[in-house]
Design an enzyme around this catalytic site. Structure first.
Site, PDB file in Angstrom:
ATOM      1  N   HIS A   8       0.834  -1.204   0.000  1.00  0.00           N
ATOM      2  CA  HIS A   8       0.000   0.000   0.000  1.00  0.00           C
ATOM      3  C   HIS A   8       0.872   1.259   0.000  1.00  0.00           C
ATOM      4  O   HIS A   8       0.524   2.251  -0.647  1.00  0.00           O
ATOM      5  CB  HIS A   8      -0.943   0.039   1.196  1.00  0.00           C
ATOM      6  CG  HIS A   8      -1.841   1.241   1.130  1.00  0.00           C
ATOM      7  ND1 HIS A   8      -2.959   1.295   0.309  1.00  0.00           N
ATOM      8  CD2 HIS A   8      -1.754   2.462   1.717  1.00  0.00           C
ATOM      9  CE1 HIS A   8      -3.512   2.476   0.410  1.00  0.00           C
ATOM     10  NE2 HIS A   8      -2.810   3.211   1.260  1.00  0.00           N
ATOM     11  N   HIS A  29       3.277  10.668   2.737  1.00  0.00           N
ATOM     12  CA  HIS A  29       2.795  11.719   1.836  1.00  0.00           C
ATOM     13  C   HIS A  29       3.621  13.005   1.956  1.00  0.00           C
ATOM     14  O   HIS A  29       3.923  13.648   0.948  1.00  0.00           O
ATOM     15  CB  HIS A  29       1.325  12.023   2.124  1.00  0.00           C
ATOM     16  CG  HIS A  29       0.414  10.863   1.893  1.00  0.00           C
ATOM     17  ND1 HIS A  29       0.370  10.179   0.702  1.00  0.00           N
ATOM     18  CD2 HIS A  29      -0.492  10.257   2.714  1.00  0.00           C
ATOM     19  CE1 HIS A  29      -0.523   9.202   0.781  1.00  0.00           C
ATOM     20  NE2 HIS A  29      -1.046   9.228   1.990  1.00  0.00           N
TER      21      HIS A  29
END
Length: 309
Positions: free
Chosen positions: A234, A261
């Site tokens: 993921h 992120h």
């Protein structure tokens, strides 16, 4: 290599991770050289946004884009599916301030894009190629990129949890590889963090239906894991989606350790600020085809069942 878009308009509805409310998503074909274009619909009209590293306005729970007037959250899973399947041009219409979380992976978006079909366009594909080694590191976490004729990601994570520990996956990201090896991997979190977020009015749409949740010893989801190393897969999926924010597809080999992120976006901003040193825009040559060559077939990927509107 030709640019591509989707053949038909498709749509779906789903629950947003942040607000826990139903949102609508429409995917439409787009002309050559459009790139990825968000159309953000609200009561005051529609505003448009093309992803760029400096339009990332939040990287807390997911990647969010904003243009000063409107914003859209949780874009990384759809962007991963778009870039993973080799789609250059697409219009993404969003009713609401976030994309639906679906099952926490990119599988539903792969299914939706395959239902739309893939259409080859006449112009050649443009890419941004890494031309020399570059390393971006912060607090022991890093992204290293080197020249490579393709998009290869070697990703490593390390968590002090008995079910995770240190995991690594290396993949040349092609449409078939993305659909079969990466797209089903779900976002994950720890029970103590989920309880804190819910208590503070955050991640209201997060449930066991759209995330892998771990307590101190194992996975709480009754269906278990989709891959033995679903966690690192993921993270690779997120990386593919975050790299799509550069606008044009990136070419290179990327070695990543413990990134998220925020670091992904900081790496892109570093590339953008030093583009003349590390990047070169290239036009990929078109294939030589005989007049009797068969028409291009749509990418075949995962089959799932998103909530269709």
């Amino acid at each position: 290599m030709h640019q591509t878009t989707i053949k038909n308009t498709v749509r779906c509805t789903g629950i947003g991770l942040h607000g826990g409310k139903q949102v609508e998503l429409v995917l439409r074909p787009a002309p050559e050289d459009t790139g990825i274009l968000f159309a953000l619909r609200s009561g005051s009209g529609t505003s448009f946004l093309s992803p760029k590293p400096r339009l990332v306005v939040d990287t807390g729970l997911a990647t969010s884009l904003g243009n000063g007037h409107d914003h859209v959250a949780t874009v990384e899973h759809l962007l991963a599916a778009v870039r993973g399947l080799g789609i250059d041009n697409i219009r993404i219409e969003v009713q609401g301030r976030e994309l639906p979380i679906m099952d926490g992976s990119a599988a539903s978006f792969v299914y939706l894009l395959n239902q739309a079909g893939l259409r080859r366009q006449s112009k050649p594909r443009k890419v941004l190629a890494i031309t020399k080694p570059v390393t971006f590191e912060r607090d022991g976490k890093f992204v290293k990129a080197t020249p490579h004729n393709g998009f290869l990601v070697d990703y490593t994570i390390q968590f002090a949890h008995p079910l995770i520990g240190r995991q690594n996956v290396s993949l040349e990201v092609t449409p078939d590889a993305f659909a079969s090896e990466i797209s089903k991997a779900r976002t994950f979190g720890f029970l103590r963090e989920v309880e804190y977020l819910h208590a503070n009015g955050l991640a209201l749409g997060g449930t066991l239906d759209n995330a892998v949740v771990l307590d101190e010893f194992g996975v709480l989801n009754t269906d278990g894991l989709r891959y033995p190393d679903e966690f690192v897969r993921h993270k690779l999926l997120d990386f593919v989606g975050d790299m799509a924010i550069m606008g044009l597809p990136l070419q290179g080999r990327f070695e990543v350790f413990a990134s998220g992120h925020a670091l992904n976006n900081s790496f892109l901003r570093h590339l953008e600020d030093n583009a003349s040193e590390y990047l070169e825009q290239r036009v990929l040559p078109l294939p030589v085809e005989s007049p009797a060559a068969a028409p291009a077939q749509p990418v075949r990927g995962l089959r799932g069942q998103p909530a269709l509107a």
